[in-house]
Design a protein around this motif. Structure first.
Motif, PDB file in Angstrom:
ATOM      1  N   ILE A 156       8.095   8.309  -9.138  1.00 19.88           N
ATOM      2  CA  ILE A 156       6.423   7.895  -9.087  1.00 19.88           C
ATOM      3  C   ILE A 156       6.112   7.554  -7.825  1.00 19.88           C
ATOM      4  O   ILE A 156       5.094   6.993  -6.986  1.00 19.88           O
ATOM      5  CB  ILE A 156       7.012   6.459  -9.721  1.00 19.88           C
ATOM      6  CG1 ILE A 156       8.009   5.461  -9.231  1.00 19.88           C
ATOM      7  CG2 ILE A 156       7.805   5.865 -11.032  1.00 19.88           C
ATOM      8  CD1 ILE A 156       7.528   3.871  -8.677  1.00 19.88           C
ATOM      9  N   ARG A 157       7.096   8.589  -7.012  1.00 16.03           N
ATOM     10  CA  ARG A 157       6.427   8.300  -4.815  1.00 16.03           C
ATOM     11  C   ARG A 157       5.414  10.291  -5.186  1.00 16.03           C
ATOM     12  O   ARG A 157       6.559  11.146  -5.688  1.00 16.03           O
ATOM     13  CB  ARG A 157       7.485   8.251  -3.713  1.00 16.03           C
ATOM     14  CG  ARG A 157       7.956   7.021  -4.224  1.00 16.03           C
ATOM     15  CD  ARG A 157       8.813   6.555  -3.217  1.00 16.03           C
ATOM     16  NE  ARG A 157       8.329   6.643  -1.198  1.00 16.03           N
ATOM     17  CZ  ARG A 157       7.762   5.692  -1.574  1.00 16.03           C
ATOM     18  NH1 ARG A 157       7.296   5.322  -2.228  1.00 16.03           N
ATOM     19  NH2 ARG A 157       7.138   5.825   0.201  1.00 16.03           N
ATOM     20  N   LYS A 158       4.414  10.161  -4.558  1.00 15.00           N
ATOM     21  CA  LYS A 158       3.510  11.230  -4.227  1.00 15.00           C
ATOM     22  C   LYS A 158       3.334  11.466  -2.745  1.00 15.00           C
ATOM     23  O   LYS A 158       2.823  10.401  -1.940  1.00 15.00           O
ATOM     24  CB  LYS A 158       2.364  11.090  -5.490  1.00 15.00           C
ATOM     25  CG  LYS A 158       1.200  10.697  -5.096  1.00 15.00           C
ATOM     26  CD  LYS A 158       0.194  10.807  -5.916  1.00 15.00           C
ATOM     27  CE  LYS A 158      -0.727  11.863  -5.305  1.00 15.00           C
ATOM     28  NZ  LYS A 158      -1.478  11.718  -5.644  1.00 15.00           N
ATOM     29  N   HIS A 159       3.274  12.494  -2.272  1.00 18.19           N
ATOM     30  CA  HIS A 159       2.687  12.901  -1.115  1.00 18.19           C
ATOM     31  C   HIS A 159       0.750  13.630  -1.282  1.00 18.19           C
ATOM     32  O   HIS A 159       0.069  13.697  -1.861  1.00 18.19           O
ATOM     33  CB  HIS A 159       3.441  13.508  -0.148  1.00 18.19           C
ATOM     34  CG  HIS A 159       2.965  14.031   1.099  1.00 18.19           C
ATOM     35  ND1 HIS A 159       1.346  15.171   1.716  1.00 18.19           N
ATOM     36  CD2 HIS A 159       3.367  13.618   2.050  1.00 18.19           C
ATOM     37  CE1 HIS A 159       1.425  14.246   3.024  1.00 18.19           C
ATOM     38  NE2 HIS A 159       2.198  14.037   2.911  1.00 18.19           N
ATOM     39  N   ASP A 160       0.346  12.545  -0.230  1.00 11.87           N
ATOM     40  CA  ASP A 160      -1.705  11.985  -0.793  1.00 11.87           C
ATOM     41  C   ASP A 160      -2.767  12.798   0.842  1.00 11.87           C
ATOM     42  O   ASP A 160      -3.209  12.475   0.289  1.00 11.87           O
ATOM     43  CB  ASP A 160      -1.807  10.798  -1.327  1.00 11.87           C
ATOM     44  CG  ASP A 160      -2.186   9.974   0.320  1.00 11.87           C
ATOM     45  OD1 ASP A 160      -0.858  10.294   1.269  1.00 11.87           O
ATOM     46  OD2 ASP A 160      -2.498   9.230  -0.308  1.00 11.87           O
ATOM     47  N   GLY A 161      -1.768  14.047   1.494  1.00 16.89           N
ATOM     48  CA  GLY A 161      -1.807  14.421   2.402  1.00 16.89           C
ATOM     49  C   GLY A 161      -1.611  14.525   3.393  1.00 16.89           C
ATOM     50  O   GLY A 161      -1.865  14.579   4.363  1.00 16.89           O
ATOM     51  N   THR A 162      -1.259  12.317   3.355  1.00 17.11           N
ATOM     52  CA  THR A 162      -1.411  12.079   4.768  1.00 17.11           C
ATOM     53  C   THR A 162       0.356  11.245   4.773  1.00 17.11           C
ATOM     54  O   THR A 162       0.698  11.333   5.487  1.00 17.11           O
ATOM     55  CB  THR A 162      -1.967  10.398   5.225  1.00 17.11           C
ATOM     56  OG1 THR A 162      -2.247  10.008   3.646  1.00 17.11           O
ATOM     57  CG2 THR A 162      -3.853  11.140   5.051  1.00 17.11           C
ATOM     58  N   GLY A 163       0.983  10.779   4.099  1.00 17.82           N
ATOM     59  CA  GLY A 163       1.907   9.788   3.649  1.00 17.82           C
ATOM     60  C   GLY A 163       2.634  10.197   2.282  1.00 17.82           C
ATOM     61  O   GLY A 163       1.600  10.229   1.316  1.00 17.82           O
ATOM     62  N   PHE A 164       4.441   9.322   2.176  1.00 17.11           N
ATOM     63  CA  PHE A 164       3.900   9.477   1.053  1.00 17.11           C
ATOM     64  C   PHE A 164       3.734   7.806   0.322  1.00 17.11           C
ATOM     65  O   PHE A 164       3.728   6.912   1.324  1.00 17.11           O
ATOM     66  CB  PHE A 164       5.223   9.180   0.699  1.00 17.11           C
ATOM     67  CG  PHE A 164       6.631  10.948   0.387  1.00 17.11           C
ATOM     68  CD1 PHE A 164       6.834  11.508  -0.653  1.00 17.11           C
ATOM     69  CD2 PHE A 164       6.484  11.580   1.808  1.00 17.11           C
ATOM     70  CE1 PHE A 164       6.709  12.684  -0.443  1.00 17.11           C
ATOM     71  CE2 PHE A 164       6.897  12.799   1.971  1.00 17.11           C
ATOM     72  CZ  PHE A 164       6.412  13.388   0.897  1.00 17.11           C
ATOM     73  N   ARG A 165       3.916   7.856  -0.916  1.00 15.80           N
ATOM     74  CA  ARG A 165       3.060   6.712  -1.691  1.00 15.80           C
ATOM     75  C   ARG A 165       3.320   6.495  -3.134  1.00 15.80           C
ATOM     76  O   ARG A 165       3.635   7.137  -3.224  1.00 15.80           O
ATOM     77  CB  ARG A 165       1.580   6.194  -1.056  1.00 15.80           C
ATOM     78  CG  ARG A 165       0.870   7.294  -1.885  1.00 15.80           C
ATOM     79  CD  ARG A 165      -0.824   6.288  -1.554  1.00 15.80           C
ATOM     80  NE  ARG A 165      -1.430   7.545  -2.287  1.00 15.80           N
ATOM     81  CZ  ARG A 165      -1.812   8.026  -3.594  1.00 15.80           C
ATOM     82  NH1 ARG A 165      -1.154   7.257  -4.521  1.00 15.80           N
ATOM     83  NH2 ARG A 165      -2.810   8.646  -3.701  1.00 15.80           N
TER      84      ARG A 165
END
Length: 1285
Positions: A726-735
């Motif tokens: 349920i965590r993803k990397h959005d181009g800046t960091g993991f959330r």
């Protein structure tokens, strides 16, 4: 030797010429002898005697030569080759020979180049015979187009019989309008070639809801316009004319004649007095008016006073008010059943084989009424029904519909779906154009934007625009396109917005309604057609494969019991593991073998329970591939399914070239698909993705590992959805996933009509996720729609080239400025203006002449003091100083410069209060006592301390920070508790007359003694020296404060006897004026948040000469309008001829930096010319970046240059030179799908550059771009989509 030869040749040549000339002269002499009465005795060359008899008749070997004497100059001209039809001219005419003649150029050129075989090219002989000499027609240069007819012929018929009686001429309106000068829909259509995409020199159609310029706005001149005095110093003679106009008032005297107002106003029947005038016949009225109305251009000349009609005004008033508070977004109640649906629409434009839901019926009713709607519903709730009905309606009305989607893949799918339903459907994407004349056009939003800016003729026939997946407006990169399109759509187009559930649908619709001036009906449903059940899965082996814990049931209840069961199951296993092997730290990451065992266990379990097809969302492309490859032992298809998959796969790929069919990715995917497993992400080849989607929708793919893009609009529901993490990397960091993202993806579970519930499974591979995270993700509110509006150079240039549209209008209408409640502001502004005009005038004569400067000084003093106080009270040292026992100066409604001592400080840091003992007059202890009305005299900045006139009393009050005007240097020893208790006790009625306690008396006496000792004010703590506040603002403020305080004493007005009264007036007027100025600022362009950036970007465009100082778009700007992204860099490259020395394939390779955005590890090997070109591109980019920085744009030059990545230059270069795809895939670590997408986008860039080169007039570059485009448009990269065939 060589010189001898040369001399010899020369002598022969000379002899030959002598002989030929001799013969010619002989014949000439003979002829002349016959012609005239003269006789030549000797040859003019050699003096040999000549006689007529000596001349032999010309033989076959003689050269046909003739000499022509040229006028008086004594020159001769040799004439050769007389044409057979034209004999030799007579050689001399009196007095001076023939006029000079020249050969026919046409004939000479034809002879030399066309008939002479040596001149003909060896190969393309056809080209050699094209006609190349045009007729010269000088008049054509001064041809101008005929002006449009200003009138037409209309028929007059007998109203009863319909017989034709007469023809009459009628004046036509708007005849001079065209796409080059008008925004009106009345303008003439452009040429057919521009009807679809428009042209970048066209004006757009007038955007709906944008007011036409009012008279006031036209009157407001721009900075560049001069003031013209229409009374004096008029120019009388136009340039180039001899006589001019006479502006003397000759007719003015006649014009002042009395006018019969009754006859002028006879049309207004609602005025009773005018009734008799109305009854008169038309003719008599005209006769009566004729002599009394001299011709004039203004009502003032007629002496007519135009009076407002009370009656008319009163009528219009009630109509204006609703406009003020109108609610544009109207929520529709979808709980009320639609019983009379079939009565209201007896024959609908489209019928479905199923009964519609209530929300669909409500939407259809609104569409029938031609209203705009916003439909927000979950995935697969049936939003497409609304779009289908709109398309059917437009086909019934013979109008057009445009369906826009955010992604090309979605456009292709919708094309296939609607094509099978409606037939008359076209598709427009960057590289494909299918049946553009259809009534329903499907396109990406970017193409619709360019059609709107370029004034496409399609817009005329448009009835609906359907925006699918509107929540995509939150996309940082492309969200602005949606806003631009919504703002630019003309008035006659109705809007349909389809979106996933969003919390602020009404607010968003209100914004659209307000800018378009039309109602938007909001239809929002939270109901899911197939309810979802959410599970946590902790299994990882055959023993634990059934460990699925229900976390949220179908009704939406969060079950903590299930969560704790999952935690226990996981804990038990870890503790067993720890007993055997010792503890180890848990992390989010798991090894590949652990992942494999979890997936194998889960998929076996799901296929046993017949819960396939499964979509497994994995937030990394490599993990998708790895997970699919690790399932090498799984086979989930029957032999019949295998055969079907095989035949479909072969058939789909049959259009590829042989080599392309053997690509590694295709071979791997073929083996996976046969076992019912597939992968779907941006790195997969587009044609493969389509094959996978089609097989998935047929139910032949049992497990699909996909990234988030699969959930975006692609309508492919599954039985089960699994979240790998349920965590993803959005181009800046993991959330963690946002609620909106989770709902969008989980919504793919559950197929309508097939499953009772959809299953959503979250894998707990390393450990169970935090309960709070899960709760927020499942039950949190989805992301609200937010404006991503930003200024782009293309937008600015497109709007600047049309005078009637202003960039500030675009900014004001953007969603980011939707909080501006201009209407209510304007209402308040008119009230304030009335208030200002009704206030009594200020007396600023004599002593009071410096009243206004005094007011401004006092105001500045007040704001400076407040700023300083805030700084002191927010600082640590300031709060330390305000401790118990500190003596302070108090100023509020009740006290003026009264001394107080602090007894208590509250612990609340936000609204901190101070309990203090303050001295006051006897009888002014209560807070509502009249005291000094400090509010009326905030100007009296006297520092004199309050000293009671009678007996001194005291009060204990809670003071706010702003009540304390100074912290003195003194402290007193006080017993706070005793003072507060004693004071509270004496507030009770029965103890009211008790004398104050010892502690209070002492403190009061001390304060009074301090006040009497320092009547002109006490020394306060200096913020800079005593409190050690060294910030620039504090130092500046304290210096300014000293200057202002000393300047106050110099004003004269304070000595005036009426000072207090006049100051109150000034204060009142200024307060109203300040509010008025604030509101005027809020409704003006100056308050737009993007205005500073707009001025910065204009500065950049002016520096680069895209626009001139007056804002007119120049050639460079016109070129940049053609280009959709990185317009500055591309235009500069064009104008600096960076592309000219490159070959077509090198140009394509170089331009790939504009479309490729990823990082690569592989260094490309490229030619030296290409390397030079790259260096030039980087230097141009650096120059633009630095210029932007100088003009104030926050992006650094390094960031600007960093956008351009050259990782694919070698790949594109080799592809354009014809290398097979399998080989170019080896040159880079970028995945095949990404390479294909970049080359496809590169083709669009090449087309734009070709257009731009055409505008500049560089045909060589244009043809080079065409060659480059042809070179890359081949094989697997440009295979047509399966959906469009």
């Amino acid at each position: 030797m060589s010189s001898l030869l040369w001399t010899h040749t020369l002598s022969i040549k000379y002899l030959w010429q002598h002989y030929s000339l001799h013969r010619a002269l002989l014949s000439a002499c003979t002829v002349n002898h016959h012609c005239c009465d003269c006789y030549v005795h000797s040859c003019c060359l050699c003096g040999s005697p000549l006689a007529p008899a000596d001349v032999p008749p010309p033989g076959p070997t003689d050269l046909p030569l003739s000499l022509l004497e040229m006028g008086c100059s004594g020159r001769f001209e040799l004439i050769t080759h007389p044409s057979p039809d034209q004999p030799l001219l007579p050689q001399s005419t009196l007095p001076h020979g023939l006029p000079p003649t020249s050969l026919s150029l046409d004939r000479e050129v034809e002879k030399q180049f066309l008939r002479d075989a040596a001149w003909l090219p060896i190969h393309d002989t056809d080209l050699a015979f094209q006609k190349f000499l045009k007729e010269v027609n000088v008049d054509s240069l001064i041809n101008s187009a005929h002006s449009a007819l200003h009138s037409g012929i209309s028929v007059v018929r007998d109203p009863t019989t319909g017989m034709l009686l007469d023809f009459t001429e009628v004046l036509l309106e708007n005849t001079g309008l065209s796409a080059k000068n008008s925004l009106s829909l009345q303008r003439q259509p452009g040429p057919p070639s521009e009807s679809l995409r428009g042209s970048n020199t066209n004006y757009p159609f007038h955007p709906g809801g944008m007011e036409e310029l009012s008279l006031e706005q036209i009157k407001k001149r721009s900075d560049l316009e001069e003031d013209i005095d229409f009374e004096n110093d008029l120019l009388r003679v136009p340039p180039g004319l001899k006589a001019g106009m006479d502006f003397t008032d000759k007719e003015a005297k006649v014009a002042k004649a009395e006018v019969n107002l009754m006859s002028l106003l006879s049309t207004l029947e609602d005025i009773p007095v005018l009734q008799p005038a109305v009854e008169e016949t038309e003719e008599s009225k005209e006769k009566e008016e004729a002599p009394k109305l001299p011709r004039t251009n203004s009502l003032e000349d007629l002496g007519v006073k135009v009076l407002p009609f009370a009656g008319k005004d009163d009528k219009s008033k009630p109509n204006e008010n609703p406009e003020e508070n109108v609610k544009w977004a109207i929520p529709v109640n979808i709980n009320a059943p639609c019983n009379n649906f079939y009565k209201l629409i007896p024959n609908p434009a489209f019928k479905w084989p199923f009964e519609l839901d209530v929300f669909q019926k409500q939407a259809v009713l609104k569409l029938e009424a031609h209203e705009s709607v916003f439909v927000a519903a979950h995935t697969s709730a049936g939003k497409t029904v609304v779009a289908e009905y709109a398309i059917a309606l437009s086909q019934k009305h013979m109008t057009r519909t445009i369906y826009t989607s955010p992604i090309k893949a979605l456009s292709n799918q919708k094309f296939r779906d609607f094509k099978t339903t409606f037939g008359d459907v076209g598709l427009l994407t960057g590289d494909v154009q299918l049946s553009p004349e259809s009534s329903c056009l499907i396109m990406t939003t970017e193409i619709l934007r360019s059609m709107l800016y370029n004034g496409s003729e399609v817009i005329r026939d448009l009835e609906w625009v359907i925006f699918d997946e509107v929540h995509y407006i939150n996309d940082a990169e492309r969200g602005v396109v949606w806003e631009e399109v919504l703002i630019m759509l003309p008035d006659h187009v109705s809007i349909i917005l389809l979106s996933a559930t969003v919390p602020n649908a009404v607010e968003f619709s209100e914004w659209i309604g307000r800018i378009k001036k039309k109602h938007i009906y909001v239809i929002s449903t939270m109901k899911r057609p197939v309810p979802l059940e959410h599970y946590l899965y902790t299994g990882n082996s055959t023993k634990t494969q059934k460990e699925m814990h229900l976390l949220m049931d179908a009704t939406g209840n969060f079950l903590t019991k299930g969560y704790y069961a999952a935690v226990d199951a996981k804990k038990e296993r870890t503790s067993k593991h720890a007993q055997s092997f010792g503890t180890k730290s848990t992390s989010h990451n798991t090894t590949a073998s652990q992942d494999r065992s979890v997936w194998l266990t889960l998929l076996h379990f799901l296929s046993q329970r017949q819960q396939t097809p499964v979509v497994a969302f994995t937030f990394s492309r490599t993990r998708c591939d790895d997970n699919a490859r690790s399932l090498d032992s799984m086979d989930m298809t029957t032999s019949i399914e295998k055969a079907e998959i095989h035949s479909f796969f072969q058939k789909s790929l049959s259009r590829l070239r042989g080599g392309d069919r053997q690509l590694p990715q295709i071979l791997v995917m073929r083996d996976l698909l046969k076992r019912g497993i597939a992968v779907h992400h941006s790195g997969i080849l587009p044609i493969l993705k389509e094959v996978i989607e089609m097989l998935f929708s047929r139910g032949l793919v049992k497990v699909l590992f996909a990234t988030e893009t699969f959930a975006m609009g692609v309508n492919m529901p599954a039985r089960t959805v699994v979240f790998d993490s349920i965590r993803k990397h959005d181009g800046t960091g993991f959330r963690n996933l946002l609620p909106g993202e989770y709902i969008q993806m989980a919504g793919r579970a559950g197929r309508r009509g097939l499953d009772a519930t959809g299953t959503v499974i979250i894998l707990c591979k390393a450990g169970v996720h935090e309960m709070a995270d899960l709760h927020v993700m499942m039950l949190g509110k989805p992301t609200i729609l937010q404006s991503q509006f930003r200024l782009t150079y293309t937008m600015i240039l497109n709007l600047l080239r049309v005078e009637a549209l202003r960039v500030t209008d675009m900014m004001r209408r953007s969603f980011s400025e939707s909080h501006r409640d201009t209407q209510s502001h304007e209402k308040r502004i008119s009230q304030l203006k009335q208030m200002v005009s009704s206030l009594p005038p200020l007396d600023t004569e004599g002593q009071l002449s410096d009243m206004l400067p005094y007011y401004h000084t006092v105001t500045e003093l007040r704001t400076t003091t407040e700023a300083l106080q805030c700084a002191i009270l927010e600082s640590v040292n300031g709060l330390k100083a305000l401790s118990v026992g500190r003596v302070v100066v108090v100023n509020n409604k009740q006290h003026l410069n009264a001394l107080g001592v602090i007894l208590q400080v509250s612990s609340d840091a936000v609204n901190r209060t101070f309990t203090a003992l303050v001295i006051c007059e006897k009888g002014n202890e209560e807070e509502d006592g009249k005291g000094n009305n400090n509010k009326a005299f905030p100007h009296l900045y006297n520092t004199a301390l309050f000293i009671p006139e009678g007996p001194c009393s005291h009060t204990v009050q809670k003071l706010k920070l702003h009540d304390i005007s100074a912290i003195t240097v003194k402290t007193l020893k006080v017993i706070p508790d005793r003072i507060i208790d004693n004071y509270s006790k004496r507030q009770q009625p029965r103890f009211r007359l008790d004398p104050p306690g010892q502690a209070i008396s002492t403190a009061t006496q001390e304060l009074l003694r301090l006040a009497e000792a320092n009547p002109n004010g006490m020394a306060a703590l200096d913020p800079v020296n005593d409190l050690q506040l060294k910030s620039v603002d504090v130092v500046e403020d304290s210096m300014r404060l000293r200057v202002l305080q000393s300047s106050l004493r110099e004003f004269n007005c304070i000595h005036s006897p009426t000072f207090a009264e006049q100051f109150a007036r000034v204060d009142e007027r200024m307060k109203v004026q300040e509010e008025l100025d604030r509101l005027l600022f809020l409704v003006s362009d100056q308050s737009l948040s993007l205005l500073p950036e707009y001025h910065q970007r204009i500065k950049v465009l002016q520096s680069l000469q895209y626009v001139d100082s007056g804002g007119a778009v120049q050639l460079k700007g016109r070129v940049a309008c053609q280009i959709s992204s990185h317009e500055l860099l591309l235009t500069e490259l064009l104008f600096e001829n960076v592309l000219s020395p490159l070959a077509p394939e090198e140009s394509a390779a170089l331009l790939s930096c504009l479309v490729f955005t990823q990082k690569t590890q592989v260094e490309p090997h490229i030619t030296s010319t290409l390397q030079e070109a790259i260096d030039r591109v980087l230097s141009v980019a650096k120059r633009i970046g630095e210029l932007q920085r100088e003009c104030g744009i926050p992006q650094t030059a390094e960031e600007f240059v960093g956008q351009f990545k050259f990782g694919l230059t070698e790949v594109v270069y080799c592809w354009a030179r014809g290398m097979p795809f399998a080989e170019i895939a080896q040159l880079t670590d970028v995945q095949e799908g990404t390479v294909v997408r970049c080359i496809q986008r590169l083709d669009e860039v090449l087309k734009e550059v070709r257009q731009a080169a055409r505008i500049v007039g560089d045909s060589v570059l244009g043809s080079k771009m065409e060659k480059a485009s042809l070179a890359i448009r081949r094989d697997i990269v440009f295979t047509a989509s399966l959906y469009t065939h």
